[in-house]
Design a protein around this motif. Structure first.
Motif, mmCIF file in Angstrom:
data_model
loop_
_atom_site.group_PDB
_atom_site.id
_atom_site.type_symbol
_atom_site.label_atom_id
_atom_site.label_comp_id
_atom_site.label_asym_id
_atom_site.label_seq_id
_atom_site.Cartn_x
_atom_site.Cartn_y
_atom_site.Cartn_z
ATOM 1 N N LYS A 15 0.847 -1.191 0.000
ATOM 2 C CA LYS A 15 0.000 0.000 0.000
ATOM 3 C C LYS A 15 0.884 1.243 0.000
ATOM 4 C CE LYS A 15 -1.036 0.822 4.855
ATOM 5 N NZ LYS A 15 -0.451 2.174 4.906
ATOM 6 N N ASN A 17 2.965 4.526 0.861
ATOM 7 C CA ASN A 17 3.698 5.080 2.005
ATOM 8 C C ASN A 17 4.361 4.062 2.938
ATOM 9 O OD1 ASN A 17 4.256 7.771 2.541
ATOM 10 N ND2 ASN A 17 3.021 7.749 4.410
ATOM 11 N N LYS A 20 8.256 1.447 -0.166
ATOM 12 C CA LYS A 20 8.702 0.658 -1.327
ATOM 13 C C LYS A 20 9.854 1.344 -2.058
ATOM 14 C CE LYS A 20 4.543 0.893 -3.005
ATOM 15 N NZ LYS A 20 3.958 1.613 -1.844
ATOM 16 N N SER A 21 9.685 2.639 -2.310
ATOM 17 C CA SER A 21 10.737 3.363 -3.046
ATOM 18 C C SER A 21 11.995 3.484 -2.197
ATOM 19 C CB SER A 21 10.234 4.748 -3.460
ATOM 20 O OG SER A 21 9.099 4.621 -4.288
ATOM 21 N N SER A 22 11.816 3.679 -0.892
ATOM 22 C CA SER A 22 12.973 3.746 0.005
ATOM 23 C C SER A 22 13.739 2.430 -0.048
ATOM 24 C CB SER A 22 12.525 3.995 1.450
ATOM 25 O OG SER A 22 11.732 5.147 1.539
ATOM 26 N N ILE A 34 11.909 8.819 -6.009
ATOM 27 C CA ILE A 34 11.662 9.848 -5.003
ATOM 28 C C ILE A 34 10.856 9.272 -3.844
ATOM 29 C CG2 ILE A 34 11.875 11.768 -6.623
ATOM 30 C CD1 ILE A 34 8.772 12.026 -6.495
ATOM 31 N N VAL A 35 11.083 9.874 -2.672
ATOM 32 C CA VAL A 35 10.502 9.394 -1.419
ATOM 33 C C VAL A 35 9.892 10.589 -0.696
ATOM 34 C CG1 VAL A 35 11.124 8.556 0.880
ATOM 35 C CG2 VAL A 35 12.142 7.497 -1.139
ATOM 36 N N LYS A 38 4.065 11.649 1.709
ATOM 37 C CA LYS A 38 2.706 11.695 1.159
ATOM 38 C C LYS A 38 2.397 10.390 0.426
ATOM 39 C CE LYS A 38 2.118 16.415 1.539
ATOM 40 N NZ LYS A 38 3.393 16.749 2.172
ATOM 41 N N PRO A 39 1.183 9.856 0.628
ATOM 42 C CA PRO A 39 0.826 8.658 -0.142
ATOM 43 C C PRO A 39 0.757 8.965 -1.643
ATOM 44 C CG PRO A 39 -1.044 9.420 1.157
ATOM 45 C CD PRO A 39 0.122 10.265 1.540
ATOM 46 N N GLN A 40 0.908 7.921 -2.448
ATOM 47 C CA GLN A 40 0.877 8.060 -3.909
ATOM 48 C C GLN A 40 1.994 8.941 -4.453
ATOM 49 O OE1 GLN A 40 -3.172 7.982 -3.292
ATOM 50 N NE2 GLN A 40 -2.280 5.943 -3.189
ATOM 51 N N THR A 41 3.152 8.780 -3.868
ATOM 52 C CA THR A 41 4.324 9.496 -4.373
ATOM 53 C C THR A 41 4.762 8.913 -5.712
ATOM 54 O OG1 THR A 41 5.097 10.106 -2.173
ATOM 55 C CG2 THR A 41 6.760 9.988 -3.905
ATOM 56 N N PRO A 63 3.625 1.973 -7.884
ATOM 57 C CA PRO A 63 2.788 2.878 -7.100
ATOM 58 C C PRO A 63 2.079 2.113 -5.976
ATOM 59 C CG PRO A 63 2.374 3.144 -9.461
ATOM 60 C CD PRO A 63 3.208 1.913 -9.302
ATOM 61 N N GLY A 64 1.769 2.800 -4.894
ATOM 62 C CA GLY A 64 1.048 2.163 -3.790
ATOM 63 C C GLY A 64 -0.324 1.663 -4.241
ATOM 64 N N ASN A 122 8.815 -3.568 6.917
ATOM 65 C CA ASN A 122 9.734 -2.422 6.893
ATOM 66 C C ASN A 122 9.556 -1.537 8.137
ATOM 67 O OD1 ASN A 122 11.630 -0.609 5.789
ATOM 68 N ND2 ASN A 122 10.029 0.565 4.752
ATOM 69 N N SER A 153 14.696 -2.478 7.776
ATOM 70 C CA SER A 153 14.522 -1.034 7.769
ATOM 71 C C SER A 153 15.205 -0.467 6.537
ATOM 72 C CB SER A 153 15.126 -0.407 9.033
ATOM 73 O OG SER A 153 15.223 0.992 8.853
ATOM 74 N N ALA A 154 14.407 0.095 5.635
ATOM 75 C CA ALA A 154 14.990 0.717 4.444
ATOM 76 C C ALA A 154 15.780 1.949 4.864
ATOM 77 C CB ALA A 154 13.892 1.100 3.459
#
Ligand code: GTP
Ligand code: MG
Length: 296
Positions: A15, A17, A20-22, A34-35, A38-41, A63-64, A122, A153-154
């Motif tokens: 989901k 935030n 995932k990207s981190s 990018i991190v 905000k949700p849906q980054t 995407p989340g 995470n 932990s990312a």
């Protein structure tokens, strides 16, 4: 191709935030996605490549998972679905606290049971009491037969090597699909646009950040090595344009300065950044614009 040459395609889902990207950035050791808080980054699928010895891991950051609200989010959800089709394994990222969310259950229901799914719990750096993990693991174990569960932990990197160790088992004998020093298949221009969008997301509030898109119209290197970048920031309403620019242009100036610093770091040279703000009403429901921004 050497006898030992292997590759693994792995999609990272979860989901919004959850990090995932981190995690992608941590896995490949460079910030390419990018991190923000905000949700849906993340709006599109982002490929990160890690070559370790004979094994090449190709990670897809997605995407989340969420319920679609407009045409753009339909594309986002679809890209998650597609990312789970042609891979060797799935990594599902979750947070270390709280019950399974509806969006997570929906995602679990869509897993192809013939594919191994590794659960990455995470943000364990946020846990004061690590024994809370046991209940979390038990809860997810009841929901799906995960191939492995890895708390990590990312942010600090703890547990990330353990995750890679688990994923190594799913690599298949094959040629490497990318040059061994490749980090991503994203064009430079796309990353440059994303760097500016990250600053917009971090600074703007309410519904404004979700309605912005950034296009790089021009990128040119001068003889003295300075790179000039011309960008257009699209937003959905005239009032949003005012908020993006701010009093006397202050907000935009601050965001652009932060973005320029990151762009210089990424490109390894000096950057001159110009930003224009344009209104495109309801662009997130306009297929032509979504396509021209590379979001479908
Ligand atoms: N404390 C802590 N924060 C983390 C960790 N991983 C990610 N975060 C934070 O969580 C927030 C979301 O991170 P992202 O990597 O953008 O999450 P995402 O899952 O890609 O989000 P979407 O692209 O919106 O789906 C950011 O504020 C990160 O700094 C972690 O291991 N520990
Ligand atoms: Mg993301």
């Amino acid at each position: 191709m050497s006898d030992e040459s292997r590759s693994a395609f792995i999609t990272i889902v979860g989901k919004a935030n959850v990090g995932k990207s981190s995690l992608l950035n941590r896995l490949i050791g460079e910030k390419i996605a990018i991190v923000t808080d905000k949700p849906q980054t993340t709006r599109t699928r982002i490929t990160g490549v890690l070559t370790k010895g004979e094994t090449q891991y190709v990670f897809l950051d997605t995407p989340g998972w969420h319920r679609s609200r407009n045409r753009l989010s339909e594309h986002m959800v679809q890209s998650v679905q597609e990312s789970m089709a042609d891979v060797d394994a799935i990594v599902m990222v979750v947070e270390p606290f709280g019950a399974i969310k509806a969006a997570e259950q929906e995602l679990i229901d869509r897993f192809d049971r013939s594919l191994p799914v590794v659960l990455a719990i995470n943000k364990i750096d946020l846990l004061r009491d690590r024994s809370a993990l046991l209940e979390q693991i038990a809860q997810y174990d009841r929901a799906y037969p995960f191939a492995a569960v890895v708390p990590l932990s990312a942010e600090t990197g703890e547990g990330v090597d353990t995750l890679l160790g688990e994923l190594a088992a799913f690599a298949k004998k094959s040629v490497h699909f990318f040059a061994d020093d490749t980090l991503t298949d994203q064009p430079e221009r796309v990353i440059i646009a994303e760097i500016l969008r990250e600053k917009l997301l971090l600074t703007l509030r309410d519904e404004v950040p979700h309605g912005v898109a950034v296009a790089v119209e021009q990128m040119k290197e001068r003889e003295d090595g300075l790179v000039t970048v011309h960008t257009v920031i699209y937003c959905e309403k005239k009032s949003h344009k005012g908020m993006i620019i701010g009093k006397g242009g202050k907000t935009l100036k601050e965001m652009a300065t932060a973005a320029r610093t990151d762009m210089e770091h990424f490109l390894g040279c000096r950057v001159h950044l110009e930003c224009w703000v344009k209104v495109k009403e309801d662009w997130r429901n306009r297929e032509g614009i979504i396509r021209s921004l590379g979001l479908s």
